[in-house]
Design an enzyme around this catalytic site. Structure first.
Site, PDB file in Angstrom:
ATOM      1  N   CYS A 108       0.856  -1.182   0.000  1.00 29.48           N
ATOM      2  CA  CYS A 108       0.000   0.000   0.000  1.00 29.48           C
ATOM      3  C   CYS A 108       0.896   1.238   0.000  1.00 29.48           C
ATOM      4  CB  CYS A 108      -0.916   0.000   1.232  1.00 29.48           C
ATOM      5  SG  CYS A 108      -0.038   0.210   2.798  1.00 29.48           S
ATOM      6  N   GLU A 125       0.667  -0.457  15.488  1.00 29.73           N
ATOM      7  CA  GLU A 125      -0.103   0.734  15.137  1.00 29.73           C
ATOM      8  C   GLU A 125      -1.074   1.097  16.250  1.00 29.73           C
ATOM      9  OE1 GLU A 125      -3.903   1.853  12.505  1.00 29.73           O
ATOM     10  OE2 GLU A 125      -2.383   0.765  11.357  1.00 29.73           O
ATOM     11  N   SER A 154       1.907 -10.289   9.864  1.00 32.64           N
ATOM     12  CA  SER A 154       1.172  -9.201   9.212  1.00 32.64           C
ATOM     13  C   SER A 154      -0.306  -9.287   9.553  1.00 32.64           C
ATOM     14  CB  SER A 154       1.370  -9.277   7.686  1.00 32.64           C
ATOM     15  OG  SER A 154       0.476  -8.415   7.025  1.00 32.64           O
ATOM     16  N   SER A 155      -0.791  -8.291  10.288  1.00 35.12           N
ATOM     17  CA  SER A 155      -2.194  -8.272  10.699  1.00 35.12           C
ATOM     18  C   SER A 155      -3.131  -8.182   9.502  1.00 35.12           C
ATOM     19  CB  SER A 155      -2.431  -7.088  11.636  1.00 35.12           C
ATOM     20  OG  SER A 155      -3.799  -6.964  11.962  1.00 35.12           O
TER      21      SER A 155
END
Length: 282
Positions: A12, A128, A223-224
């Protein structure tokens, strides 16, 4: 076998920006380059950077020579206290926090000062979310499940609450959890902070899985957003497989399927995606 790759698969904007910033620093800096935590949740990228001299640290006190070090704040962002400590120490740094994450920090900080209780919809263990919690002036709670939402509502009444989401959270689950608070009669300000790239990737993956006999999700094991893609695809296609690299295909038998869909998380490099695609097409 028909093989279809999701158009939105891979890096992204925020991740690409963060990774590019580290490679750029390697080329121009004479100082040691450190990242505060792994720059992204992809072992291959982190290993490549380490081979080029980039060191991953988890605490600021791990910096051995502050005058000769450049620190990179990864796309996940950091808590307000950490940001202030970096400034206080005078550490040279590159802030690669995703702009979408920075917006969440600003929202959380603003409304916590106005007396709102902050609800962060996401995983408490994700960096995050941990960073975002640090902007809530000790007024934040992390909620990931319906059970946690119900438990919060039983203990906390007559409050103004501001609800935000981890940028990579499942949008459908976010709406379900907001609805729980809404039905309890709270004064709610719900801000959908799931980034557009995540929403697009999740929707496309769901549609691709629904029309495929089998589905491959490529992503780092930590990786969530990749794990959430796997859950979404699994709900639509029972034959969904999670892999990290092309080497993992050796443990999967795809011969019996007539159609195969492939998607990848936001921290998966295009090189890995192409290797998997070519292997499945051969």
């Amino acid at each position: 076998m028909k093989v279809e790759l999701a158009k939105s698969a891979g890096f992204c904007f925020g991740v690409e920006r963060a990774v590019d910033s580290v490679y750029h620093l390697i080329e121009k800096e004479q100082k040691e380059v450190c990242t505060l935590g792994a720059i992204i949740h992809n072992e291959q990228v982190v290993s490549d950077l380490e081979s080029k001299g980039v060191r991953v640290i988890n605490h600021l006190d791990e910096i051995e020579d502050e005058a000769n070090t450049t620190l990179v704040i990864r796309s996940h962002g950091v808590a307000k206290q950490t940001a202030e400590e970096i400034e206080k120490k005078g550490i040279s740094y590159e802030d690669a926090t995703c702009p979408f994450v920075k917006k969440i920090h600003e929202t959380v900080f603003e409304y916590s000062k106005k007396g709102y209780k902050i609800i962060i919809i996401g995983s408490a263990s994700h960096p995050e979310v941990q960073g975002t919690l640090g902007w809530a002036n000790a007024e934040g709670t992390v909620i990931e499940t319906k059970e946690e939402a119900e438990a919060y509502c039983q203990k906390n009444r007559e409050q103004k609450i501001c609800i935000v989401a981890q940028t990579t959270f499942n949008y459908k689950k976010f709406k379900e959890l907001v609805e729980i608070f809404s039905k309890k009669g709270y004064d709610i300000l719900a801000v959908n902070t799931i980034c557009n790239a995540t929403s697009t990737r999740q929707k496309e993956a769901e549609q691709l899985a629904a029309r495929s006999d089998a589905m491959i999700v490529i992503g780092g094991k930590h990786s969530s957003n990749s794990q959430k893609l796997y859950e979404i695809c699994k709900n639509q296609c029972e034959n969904t497989f999670f892999i990290q690299t092309v080497d993992d295909l050796s443990s999967i038998s795809l011969e019996s399927f007539t159609s195969l869909g492939i998607t990848a998380g936001a921290s998966t490099p295009n090189t890995i995606i192409q290797e998997v695609l070519e292997a499945c097409q051969s």
